[in-house]
Design an enzyme around this catalytic site. Sequence first.
Site, short mmCIF file in Angstrom:
data_model
loop_
_atom_site.label_atom_id
_atom_site.label_comp_id
_atom_site.label_asym_id
_atom_site.label_seq_id
_atom_site.Cartn_x
_atom_site.Cartn_y
_atom_site.Cartn_z
N SER A 14 50.21 28.06 27.60
CA SER A 14 49.70 29.01 28.60
C SER A 14 50.81 29.77 29.29
CB SER A 14 48.89 28.25 29.66
OG SER A 14 49.70 27.22 30.21
N LEU A 16 54.79 31.85 29.54
CA LEU A 16 55.36 33.12 29.09
C LEU A 16 55.54 33.17 27.57
CD1 LEU A 16 57.15 35.73 29.44
CD2 LEU A 16 59.05 34.20 29.99
N VAL A 17 56.23 32.17 27.02
CA VAL A 17 56.52 32.18 25.58
C VAL A 17 55.27 31.82 24.78
CG1 VAL A 17 58.01 31.25 23.75
CG2 VAL A 17 58.93 31.57 26.07
N TYR A 146 68.09 20.31 34.55
CA TYR A 146 67.39 20.99 33.44
C TYR A 146 68.28 20.96 32.18
CZ TYR A 146 65.33 25.16 31.11
OH TYR A 146 64.76 26.05 30.24
N ASN A 175 67.73 34.53 28.08
CA ASN A 175 66.70 34.73 29.12
C ASN A 175 65.51 35.50 28.56
OD1 ASN A 175 68.31 34.13 31.85
ND2 ASN A 175 69.64 35.09 30.35
N VAL A 176 64.32 34.96 28.81
CA VAL A 176 63.10 35.57 28.26
C VAL A 176 62.35 36.28 29.39
CG1 VAL A 176 61.04 35.11 26.87
CG2 VAL A 176 62.92 33.45 26.89
N ASP A 281 75.34 34.00 42.85
CA ASP A 281 75.20 34.76 41.60
C ASP A 281 74.85 33.86 40.42
OD1 ASP A 281 75.55 37.43 42.14
OD2 ASP A 281 77.73 37.39 41.92
P1 NDP Z 1 56.46 28.75 31.58
O1 NDP Z 1 56.89 28.19 32.90
O2 NDP Z 1 55.96 30.13 31.53
O3 NDP Z 1 55.37 27.81 30.95
C1 NDP Z 1 55.53 26.44 30.98
C2 NDP Z 1 54.44 25.84 30.16
O4 NDP Z 1 54.62 24.43 30.17
C3 NDP Z 1 53.04 26.12 30.70
O5 NDP Z 1 52.16 26.27 29.62
C4 NDP Z 1 52.74 24.86 31.48
O6 NDP Z 1 51.35 24.59 31.59
C5 NDP Z 1 53.41 23.83 30.58
N1 NDP Z 1 53.69 22.62 31.30
C6 NDP Z 1 54.50 22.46 32.37
N2 NDP Z 1 54.48 21.19 32.79
C7 NDP Z 1 53.65 20.53 31.95
C8 NDP Z 1 53.21 19.20 31.87
N3 NDP Z 1 53.63 18.27 32.73
N4 NDP Z 1 52.32 18.87 30.90
C9 NDP Z 1 51.88 19.80 30.02
N5 NDP Z 1 52.28 21.07 30.03
C10 NDP Z 1 53.14 21.44 31.00
O7 NDP Z 1 57.69 28.54 30.60
P2 NDP Z 1 58.28 29.54 29.51
O8 NDP Z 1 57.19 30.03 28.63
O9 NDP Z 1 59.15 30.49 30.22
O10 NDP Z 1 59.24 28.58 28.69
C11 NDP Z 1 58.86 28.00 27.45
C12 NDP Z 1 60.03 27.22 26.92
O11 NDP Z 1 61.13 28.08 26.72
C13 NDP Z 1 60.51 26.12 27.86
O12 NDP Z 1 60.83 24.98 27.12
C14 NDP Z 1 61.75 26.71 28.49
O13 NDP Z 1 62.64 25.72 28.88
C15 NDP Z 1 62.28 27.57 27.37
N6 NDP Z 1 63.11 28.68 27.78
C16 NDP Z 1 62.64 29.61 28.68
C17 NDP Z 1 63.44 30.66 29.06
C18 NDP Z 1 62.95 31.68 30.04
O14 NDP Z 1 63.76 32.58 30.38
N7 NDP Z 1 61.72 31.64 30.50
C19 NDP Z 1 64.81 30.82 28.53
C20 NDP Z 1 65.16 29.84 27.56
C21 NDP Z 1 64.35 28.81 27.22
P3 NDP Z 1 50.50 25.12 32.87
O15 NDP Z 1 50.25 26.59 32.62
O16 NDP Z 1 49.25 24.35 32.84
O17 NDP Z 1 51.35 24.86 34.08
#
Ligand code: NDP
Length: 325
Positions: A14, A16-17, A146, A175-176, A281
């Site tokens: 659900s 961003l990615v 993290y 960064n996404v 920063d």
């Molecule tokens: P988001 O914060 O947009 O989404 C996080 C997702 O993880 C949501 O679907 C959330 O569900 C789910 N989630 C969080 N906690 C739990 C839990 N306890 N049990 C089940 N599901 C959970 O993250 P992104 O899409 O930005 O990131 C996706 C991946 O990419 C991550 O692993 C992140 O570390 C990595 N990443 C992200 C970057 C960025 O710039 N955003 C950069 C590099 C890596 P719910 O919607 O229900 O909360």
Amino acid sequence: MSEEKSVILVTGGSGLVGQAIKTVVDEERKLDTERASKETWIFCSSKDGDLRDKAQTDALFDKYKPTHVIHLAAIVGGLFQNMSHNLEFFRENMAINDNVLHACFKNNVKKVVSCLSTCIFPDKITYPIDETMVHNGLPHPSNYGYSYAKRMVDILNRGYNSQHGCAFTSVIPCNVFGAHDNFSASAAHVVPALVRRMHDALGAGDPTFTVLGTGKPLRQFIYSLDLAKLMIWVLRNYNSVEPIILSVDEDDEVTISDVAEAIKKAYGYRGQIVYDTSKADGQFKKTASNKKLRSLYRDFTFTPFDEAIRETVAWFIQNRDHARL
Ligand code: NDP
């Protein structure tokens, strides 16, 4: 991926990615009905099961019996959220990753692609960063919780691979940003934070727009739809336990000031941008090399930064009422 039917479970589906992968898959399914008939994609959120909890994780795997997993679920936040919650970022991400990867092992999942991040690399490092450097030194103190939790995904992947022959691997995105990001004022990453604040400044008729920090740090940004396409490509074509960096080219690095200007342009904001240099920063730069990606997938075309910012701003304007704020 094989000719048999596949069930692909996307944890964190659900976010961003996850939502970007869903958009790309939905498009692809319209064009390639033969592939669509062989693949079932399941996008899970925390509402389908709290992956910090082992029993709930096992129940999710029992329910869907995935053959492939893209593991995105994580506790993710911006610089200031990380700085104040390093302990929670470490413990909760460790629990999620251990539960998910062990469930993948117990359920004989054929392939797992998990997500690391370029921000987990050592703080003191030579540039450009490459995939061999993940464990070469201390991470930046702002996000050590993290970072160490993410680094342990690589350790788990190597353990399951060497002891049990599992095809578990990881990608390292820069960064996404894009649609469905977290636009919260306190927890957002830099692009959504600036989009949300520019949106509010415009609404309030503010004559100045303040960016926290000097605006000078350099970052590589990947549009979520580009990352989604690359992650699907990794799932289907990349067969090594070694992580692979998924980033735009080194030449496409931009300053935070460039980001603010691109958002200003997308909104048509006429006020002045000022910099609050009393604020942190973070790491000055973390330039990553995408040489490995380019050697395997030379022709991939990234969306130009300004165009991706325009699309993100357009999405936020349309969806502000139900976006994550
Ligand atoms: P988001 O914060 O947009 O989404 C996080 C997702 O993880 C949501 O679907 C959330 O569900 C789910 N989630 C969080 N906690 C739990 C839990 N306890 N049990 C089940 N599901 C959970 O993250 P992104 O899409 O930005 O990131 C996706 C991946 O990419 C991550 O692993 C992140 O570390 C990595 N990443 C992200 C970057 C960025 O710039 N955003 C950069 C590099 C890596 P719910 O919607 O229900 O909360």
